[in-house]
Motif scaffolding. Structure first.
Motif, PDB file in Angstrom:
ATOM      1  N   UNK A   4       0.861  -1.191   0.000  1.00 48.18           N
ATOM      2  CA  UNK A   4       0.000   0.000   0.000  1.00 48.18           C
ATOM      3  C   UNK A   4       0.889   1.230   0.000  1.00 48.18           C
ATOM      4  N   UNK A   5       0.749   2.031  -1.035  1.00 47.75           N
ATOM      5  CA  UNK A   5       1.501   3.277  -1.177  1.00 47.75           C
ATOM      6  C   UNK A   5       0.573   4.424  -0.811  1.00 47.75           C
ATOM      7  N   UNK A   6       0.982   5.175   0.206  1.00 49.66           N
ATOM      8  CA  UNK A   6       0.181   6.312   0.647  1.00 49.66           C
ATOM      9  C   UNK A   6       1.029   7.570   0.519  1.00 49.66           C
ATOM     10  N   UNK A   7       0.483   8.544  -0.177  1.00 51.24           N
ATOM     11  CA  UNK A   7       1.148   9.833  -0.352  1.00 51.24           C
ATOM     12  C   UNK A   7       0.397  10.882   0.455  1.00 51.24           C
ATOM     13  N   UNK A   8       1.134  11.857   0.951  1.00 51.43           N
ATOM     14  CA  UNK A   8       0.521  12.903   1.743  1.00 51.43           C
ATOM     15  C   UNK A   8      -0.277  13.905   0.931  1.00 51.43           C
ATOM     16  N   UNK A   9       0.091  14.077  -0.338  1.00 52.71           N
ATOM     17  CA  UNK A   9      -0.637  15.006  -1.202  1.00 52.71           C
ATOM     18  C   UNK A   9      -0.314  14.709  -2.667  1.00 52.71           C
ATOM     19  N   UNK A  10      -1.016  15.384  -3.558  1.00 46.81           N
ATOM     20  CA  UNK A  10      -0.787  15.161  -4.988  1.00 46.81           C
ATOM     21  C   UNK A  10       0.604  15.613  -5.423  1.00 46.81           C
ATOM     22  N   UNK A  32      -2.725   2.610  -4.375  1.00 50.86           N
ATOM     23  CA  UNK A  32      -2.188   3.942  -4.111  1.00 50.86           C
ATOM     24  C   UNK A  32      -3.312   4.848  -3.614  1.00 50.86           C
ATOM     25  N   UNK A  33      -2.984   5.619  -2.574  1.00 50.79           N
ATOM     26  CA  UNK A  33      -3.955   6.580  -2.036  1.00 50.79           C
ATOM     27  C   UNK A  33      -3.239   7.859  -1.619  1.00 50.79           C
ATOM     28  N   UNK A  34      -3.989   8.928  -1.570  1.00 50.31           N
ATOM     29  CA  UNK A  34      -3.524  10.173  -0.963  1.00 50.31           C
ATOM     30  C   UNK A  34      -4.307  10.344   0.323  1.00 50.31           C
ATOM     31  N   UNK A  36      -3.549  12.402   4.018  1.00 50.92           N
ATOM     32  CA  UNK A  36      -2.689  13.219   4.862  1.00 50.92           C
ATOM     33  C   UNK A  36      -2.830  12.815   6.328  1.00 50.92           C
ATOM     34  N   UNK A  37      -1.706  12.570   6.980  1.00 48.33           N
ATOM     35  CA  UNK A  37      -1.732  12.247   8.411  1.00 48.33           C
ATOM     36  C   UNK A  37      -2.190  13.442   9.237  1.00 48.33           C
ATOM     37  N   UNK A  38      -1.982  14.640   8.706  1.00 56.09           N
ATOM     38  CA  UNK A  38      -2.367  15.841   9.437  1.00 56.09           C
ATOM     39  C   UNK A  38      -3.792  16.292   9.132  1.00 56.09           C
ATOM     40  N   UNK A  39      -4.199  16.178   7.879  1.00 56.60           N
ATOM     41  CA  UNK A  39      -5.485  16.726   7.464  1.00 56.60           C
ATOM     42  C   UNK A  39      -6.607  15.699   7.402  1.00 56.60           C
ATOM     43  N   UNK A  63       6.290  15.140   2.332  1.00 55.49           N
ATOM     44  CA  UNK A  63       7.285  16.200   2.426  1.00 55.49           C
ATOM     45  C   UNK A  63       7.047  17.060   3.654  1.00 55.49           C
ATOM     46  N   UNK A  64       7.903  18.037   3.808  1.00 59.47           N
ATOM     47  CA  UNK A  64       7.855  19.007   4.915  1.00 59.47           C
ATOM     48  C   UNK A  64       7.866  18.297   6.262  1.00 59.47           C
ATOM     49  N   UNK A  65       6.812  18.416   7.074  1.00 61.37           N
ATOM     50  CA  UNK A  65       6.799  17.793   8.399  1.00 61.37           C
ATOM     51  C   UNK A  65       6.852  16.267   8.314  1.00 61.37           C
ATOM     52  N   UNK A  66       6.325  15.683   7.254  1.00 59.03           N
ATOM     53  CA  UNK A  66       6.469  14.266   6.902  1.00 59.03           C
ATOM     54  C   UNK A  66       6.209  13.303   8.055  1.00 59.03           C
ATOM     55  N   UNK A  67       5.074  13.437   8.709  1.00 55.77           N
ATOM     56  CA  UNK A  67       4.741  12.520   9.796  1.00 55.77           C
ATOM     57  C   UNK A  67       3.993  11.282   9.331  1.00 55.77           C
ATOM     58  N   UNK A  68       3.682  11.195   8.054  1.00 56.07           N
ATOM     59  CA  UNK A  68       2.853  10.106   7.550  1.00 56.07           C
ATOM     60  C   UNK A  68       3.419   8.726   7.874  1.00 56.07           C
ATOM     61  N   UNK A  69       4.690   8.495   7.590  1.00 52.22           N
ATOM     62  CA  UNK A  69       5.282   7.174   7.845  1.00 52.22           C
ATOM     63  C   UNK A  69       5.256   6.833   9.329  1.00 52.22           C
ATOM     64  N   UNK A  70       5.570   7.781  10.173  1.00 52.96           N
ATOM     65  CA  UNK A  70       5.581   7.533  11.608  1.00 52.96           C
ATOM     66  C   UNK A  70       4.204   7.269  12.165  1.00 52.96           C
TER      67      UNK A  70
END
Length: 158
Positions: A4-10, A32-34, A36-39, A63-70
């Motif tokens: 499962x590939x998850x991206x934070x944004x487009x 594949x999905x988008x 956001x861990x934050x939004x 990118x940036x704060x990049x908390x998605x993986x954690x």
């Protein structure tokens, strides 16, 4: 066997495409999905619950704060591979540090900034532990890389 590939944004799609190309080349199932861990934390939580028995490896690109993986690693027992994305004035260093600096007990395997190809290869190596057909494909792939380097060496003209 599914990744499962998850991206934070487009904005992460250009790196996600490289990852998907490798998974396709090796015949590995993926989705594949988008998210956001934050939004959209509740969406991510629900996705993880739904994938509990279906996903073998997660790849998280942000990118940036990049908390998605954690955040993913905190919710699942499957391996999580983090791909920090270069998306800010800090050239991805912020995303790298956010992805790699995990607390004890919450491991995230982290590849290079914008390392979509290596994230897919690492996922494939993890899956190949229990799949001899996939392991054979990896051996052939690495042999092909060696042949390419040897060809470059034999064609070297300085």
């Amino acid at each position: 066997m599914k990744v499962s590939l998850i991206m934070g944004s487009t904005s992460d799609q250009h790196i996600g495409s490289a990852c998907v190309d490798v998974l396709k080349k090796f015949g590995v199932n993926y989705e594949v999905h988008i998210i956001s861990a934050h939004r959209a934390l509740d969406v991510l939580q629900e996705y993880c619950r739904a994938q509990k028995d279906d996903t073998d490896v997660y790849i998280a690109m942000a990118g940036k704060a990049a908390h998605l993986a954690g955040v993913l690693a905190g919710m699942v027992t499957q391996p999580v591979i983090g791909v920090p994305i270069k998306s800010s004035i800090l050239d991805g260093l912020d995303a790298l540090l956010s992805t790699v600096q995990m607390p004890s007990g919450i491991p995230v395997a982290t590849v290079a900034i914008d390392g979509g190809t290596n994230s897919a290869l690492l996922a494939i190596q993890i899956l190949a532990i229990g799949n001899s057909a996939l392991k054979k494909k990896l051996i052939l792939y690495k042999e092909s890389m060696k042949e390419q380097v040897c060809a470059m060496d034999s064609n070297l003209e300085l």
